[in-house]
Design a protein around this motif. Structure first.
Motif, mmCIF file in Angstrom:
data_model
loop_
_atom_site.group_PDB
_atom_site.id
_atom_site.type_symbol
_atom_site.label_atom_id
_atom_site.label_comp_id
_atom_site.label_asym_id
_atom_site.label_seq_id
_atom_site.Cartn_x
_atom_site.Cartn_y
_atom_site.Cartn_z
ATOM 1 N N MET A 25 0.835 -1.182 0.000
ATOM 2 C CA MET A 25 0.000 0.000 0.000
ATOM 3 C C MET A 25 0.877 1.242 0.000
ATOM 4 O O MET A 25 1.975 1.237 0.517
ATOM 5 N N THR A 26 0.304 2.264 -0.503
ATOM 6 C CA THR A 26 1.053 3.510 -0.527
ATOM 7 C C THR A 26 0.882 4.244 0.804
ATOM 8 O O THR A 26 -0.004 3.934 1.602
ATOM 9 N N LEU A 27 1.730 5.205 0.997
ATOM 10 C CA LEU A 27 1.690 5.983 2.234
ATOM 11 C C LEU A 27 0.380 6.755 2.359
ATOM 12 O O LEU A 27 -0.187 6.861 3.445
ATOM 13 N N ALA A 28 -0.144 7.265 1.254
ATOM 14 C CA ALA A 28 -1.394 8.024 1.287
ATOM 15 C C ALA A 28 -2.563 7.142 1.726
ATOM 16 O O ALA A 28 -3.432 7.570 2.501
ATOM 17 N N ALA A 29 -2.597 5.911 1.251
ATOM 18 C CA ALA A 29 -3.671 4.998 1.624
ATOM 19 C C ALA A 29 -3.587 4.634 3.104
ATOM 20 O O ALA A 29 -4.613 4.546 3.790
ATOM 21 N N VAL A 30 -2.385 4.434 3.606
ATOM 22 C CA VAL A 30 -2.205 4.115 5.026
ATOM 23 C C VAL A 30 -2.632 5.293 5.891
ATOM 24 O O VAL A 30 -3.335 5.122 6.893
ATOM 25 N N LEU A 31 -2.238 6.488 5.513
ATOM 26 C CA LEU A 31 -2.629 7.669 6.277
ATOM 27 C C LEU A 31 -4.139 7.890 6.239
ATOM 28 O O LEU A 31 -4.753 8.252 7.247
ATOM 29 N N ALA A 32 -4.765 7.673 5.092
ATOM 30 C CA ALA A 32 -6.216 7.821 4.982
ATOM 31 C C ALA A 32 -6.932 6.798 5.852
ATOM 32 O O ALA A 32 -7.922 7.118 6.530
ATOM 33 N N THR A 33 -6.432 5.575 5.877
ATOM 34 C CA THR A 33 -7.027 4.533 6.706
ATOM 35 C C THR A 33 -6.879 4.854 8.184
ATOM 36 O O THR A 33 -7.834 4.729 8.953
ATOM 37 N N LEU A 34 -5.698 5.281 8.590
ATOM 38 C CA LEU A 34 -5.473 5.629 9.991
ATOM 39 C C LEU A 34 -6.322 6.825 10.419
ATOM 40 O O LEU A 34 -6.839 6.861 11.544
ATOM 41 N N THR A 35 -6.489 7.784 9.537
ATOM 42 C CA THR A 35 -7.322 8.946 9.842
ATOM 43 C C THR A 35 -8.771 8.534 10.023
ATOM 44 O O THR A 35 -9.444 8.969 10.962
ATOM 45 N N THR A 36 -9.270 7.672 9.148
ATOM 46 C CA THR A 36 -10.650 7.210 9.242
ATOM 47 C C THR A 36 -10.881 6.393 10.508
ATOM 48 O O THR A 36 -11.881 6.587 11.214
ATOM 49 N N VAL A 37 -9.958 5.513 10.818
ATOM 50 C CA VAL A 37 -10.082 4.699 12.035
ATOM 51 C C VAL A 37 -9.989 5.586 13.275
ATOM 52 O O VAL A 37 -10.737 5.400 14.236
ATOM 53 N N GLY A 38 -9.117 6.560 13.258
ATOM 54 C CA GLY A 38 -8.999 7.480 14.394
ATOM 55 C C GLY A 38 -10.254 8.303 14.601
ATOM 56 O O GLY A 38 -10.701 8.492 15.732
ATOM 57 N N TYR A 39 -10.831 8.787 13.513
ATOM 58 C CA TYR A 39 -12.068 9.562 13.615
ATOM 59 C C TYR A 39 -13.205 8.695 14.146
ATOM 60 O O TYR A 39 -13.992 9.129 14.996
ATOM 61 N N ALA A 40 -13.313 7.455 13.669
ATOM 62 C CA ALA A 40 -14.362 6.554 14.138
ATOM 63 C C ALA A 40 -14.192 6.237 15.624
ATOM 64 O O ALA A 40 -15.172 6.183 16.370
ATOM 65 N N ALA A 41 -12.960 6.049 16.063
ATOM 66 C CA ALA A 41 -12.709 5.786 17.479
ATOM 67 C C ALA A 41 -13.060 7.002 18.329
ATOM 68 O O ALA A 41 -13.668 6.872 19.401
ATOM 69 N N TRP A 42 -12.713 8.195 17.865
ATOM 70 C CA TRP A 42 -13.049 9.417 18.593
ATOM 71 C C TRP A 42 -14.561 9.590 18.693
ATOM 72 O O TRP A 42 -15.078 9.954 19.735
ATOM 73 N N TYR A 43 -15.286 9.318 17.608
ATOM 74 C CA TYR A 43 -16.739 9.456 17.624
ATOM 75 C C TYR A 43 -17.366 8.436 18.572
ATOM 76 O O TYR A 43 -18.326 8.748 19.273
ATOM 77 N N ALA A 44 -16.833 7.229 18.632
ATOM 78 C CA ALA A 44 -17.347 6.217 19.552
ATOM 79 C C ALA A 44 -17.146 6.656 21.001
ATOM 80 O O ALA A 44 -18.056 6.517 21.830
ATOM 81 N N VAL A 45 -15.988 7.197 21.313
ATOM 82 C CA VAL A 45 -15.736 7.698 22.672
ATOM 83 C C VAL A 45 -16.666 8.865 22.977
ATOM 84 O O VAL A 45 -17.229 8.966 24.075
#
Length: 77
Positions: free
Chosen positions: A1-21
């Motif tokens: 995977m490219t760096l952009a895809a990894v960063l986009a995935t981490l950003t999405t997972v981080g946002y979802a975790a923040w919203y759950a909290v």
């Protein structure tokens, strides 16, 4: 995977975790329809039907959490 895809995935997972909290810590968000004020143009001065004039309504994530929790509890013998 490219760096952009990894960063986009981490950003999405981080946002979802923040919203759950956020849904667990503060289940109520502000009403986007009225912000707690009565409609002055309405002659009958009715309260907002989304939040009953409080300006606060239950977040979508909290409603989903409550739905899945009750469905899980109903499935238990």
């Amino acid at each position: 995977m490219t760096l952009a895809a990894v960063l986009a995935t981490l950003t999405t997972v981080g946002y979802a975790a923040w919203y759950a909290v956020l849904c667990v810590a503060d289940p109520f968000g502000r009403c986007r329809h009225c912000t707690g004020r009565r409609n002055r143009l309405d002659r009958r001065h009715r309260d907002c039907h989304w939040c009953d004039g409080t300006g606060r309504r239950v977040r979508v994530g909290r409603r989903l959490y409550d739905y899945f929790r009750t469905e899980y509890e109903r499935g238990q013998p």
